[in-house]
Design an enzyme around this catalytic site. Sequence first.
Site, PDB file in Angstrom:
ATOM      1  N   ASP A   1    -104.656   2.362  44.132  1.00 56.49           N
ATOM      2  CA  ASP A   1    -106.052   2.473  43.707  1.00 56.49           C
ATOM      3  C   ASP A   1    -107.012   2.326  44.878  1.00 56.49           C
ATOM      4  OD1 ASP A   1    -105.333  -0.316  43.877  1.00 56.49           O
ATOM      5  OD2 ASP A   1    -107.192  -0.809  42.829  1.00 56.49           O
TER       6      ASP A   1
ATOM      7  N   HIS B   1    -113.905   0.647  52.057  1.00 60.22           N
ATOM      8  CA  HIS B   1    -114.742   0.564  50.850  1.00 60.22           C
ATOM      9  C   HIS B   1    -116.106   1.231  51.000  1.00 60.22           C
ATOM     10  CE1 HIS B   1    -112.511  -3.177  48.986  1.00 60.22           C
ATOM     11  NE2 HIS B   1    -111.675  -2.289  49.515  1.00 60.22           N
TER      12      HIS B   1
ATOM     13  N   ASP C   1    -101.314  -3.122  54.321  1.00 60.31           N
ATOM     14  CA  ASP C   1    -102.643  -3.061  53.707  1.00 60.31           C
ATOM     15  C   ASP C   1    -103.701  -3.694  54.609  1.00 60.31           C
ATOM     16  OD1 ASP C   1    -104.586  -2.608  51.784  1.00 60.31           O
ATOM     17  OD2 ASP C   1    -104.042  -4.342  50.558  1.00 60.31           O
TER      18      ASP C   1
ATOM     19  N   HIS D   1    -100.872  -0.283  47.737  1.00 63.43           N
ATOM     20  CA  HIS D   1    -101.492  -0.039  46.436  1.00 63.43           C
ATOM     21  C   HIS D   1    -102.112   1.348  46.367  1.00 63.43           C
ATOM     22  CE1 HIS D   1    -105.747  -0.836  47.685  1.00 63.43           C
ATOM     23  NE2 HIS D   1    -105.226  -1.745  48.481  1.00 63.43           N
TER      24      HIS D   1
ATOM     25  N   GLU E   1    -104.957  -3.099  42.654  1.00 60.92           N
ATOM     26  CA  GLU E   1    -105.119  -4.183  43.628  1.00 60.92           C
ATOM     27  C   GLU E   1    -106.588  -4.473  43.883  1.00 60.92           C
ATOM     28  OE1 GLU E   1    -105.474  -5.956  47.771  1.00 60.92           O
ATOM     29  OE2 GLU E   1    -106.362  -4.160  46.882  1.00 60.92           O
TER      30      GLU E   1
END
Length: 406
Positions: A78, A378, A196, A76, A173
Amino acid sequence: MTKVHERFLKYVAFDTESDPESETCPSTEKQLNLANYLIAEMKAIGIEGVELDENGYVYGYISGNAPGPKLAFIAHMDTSPDMSGADVKAKIVEKYDGGEIVLNESLQIKMSPKEFEHLEHYIGNDLIVTDGTTLLGADNKAGIAEILTMAEYLITHPDIKHSEIKIAFTPDEEVGRGANLFNLEKLNADFGYTVDGGELGEVEYENFNAATAKIKIHGTNIHPGSAKGKMKNAILIGMELHAMLPTFDNPAYTEAYEGFNHLNDINGSVELTSMLYIIRDHDMTKFEAKKKIFKEIETFLNAKYGNGTVEIEIVDSYYNMKEKILPYFHLIENAIQAMENLEIKPIVVPVRGGTDGARLSYMGLPCPNVCTGGHNFHGKFEYIPVQSMEKTVDILVEIVKLYVGK
């Protein structure tokens, strides 16, 4: 050939943060900047059928030179809205010595193996880190870089036998919508792998069942000097709601297969307070029980403060892909075999999160998850070893080889 970490460093320069409040697809226009860059790069590599569709999904394929199933590799574009992905200043810590890493001297932001023990596994490696003010974006731009480096390797080494290889990159995602408008007919694959995952060697075919609880609390704002018997403070009701949830069903207290309720966002005033929870559990029965608690709290608080005070909307996001993968367990066996062939220790773990592969598996494309090599996704302490990225490319190539003639 372009090195995998060189690709990655180019991709992280693109701000592709997705937006859970947007109703468009992609949820942010800026994701298309990376998508268009990838389109040009894929064509230059020699990938065929390269296309950016009207919803921001990127597709392409490599023709096979041997019989076998059509394998898809998916990542993904994003990055998570949990932390800014704008103006990422990535840097490489060469030959990491095992000590404290100063990410940002002026802000005194440091990363130490005392907090992140896995750093000790990478002494002597070259670590790509942030400057402590943004996330890095290895989730999932590392996966994109690894897939395209694999693709270039296969195209420039026609002696390597492989079946037709499908490639897809998705938007959104991170806000749970990466597979919403995925065109499986256009992809036309038999099986897939999302690239991922986390640390080198991870193979994942179990993930959380997931839901989002959107909460609105309606209060009544009266001047505090004359508020007795009249004020209804939405902020305090929100605090009460949170206190009614099981204390230890919290990500700070859970691991492995243990689920949680996570307060991801709160914004409020006396008059109106909004809360956003993500609800997660690998076990469907426990997952449903967690959702039921929210609705029971809603009923209780409305009985206490008046009907319509608390509104809770719960929307399921995705489900555990395990039941869809087990009939095609060769996907896991071949990933493990590929790693063992390369003397990389396989680590079969449940995903403590979600993946496009879960949704795609329920849509008809069995699609487990394999590693990217990254850690601490993150957040500002995100990092990825260059060597782990290189070995992940080797794993993908080896998986491709194992499907020839199957």
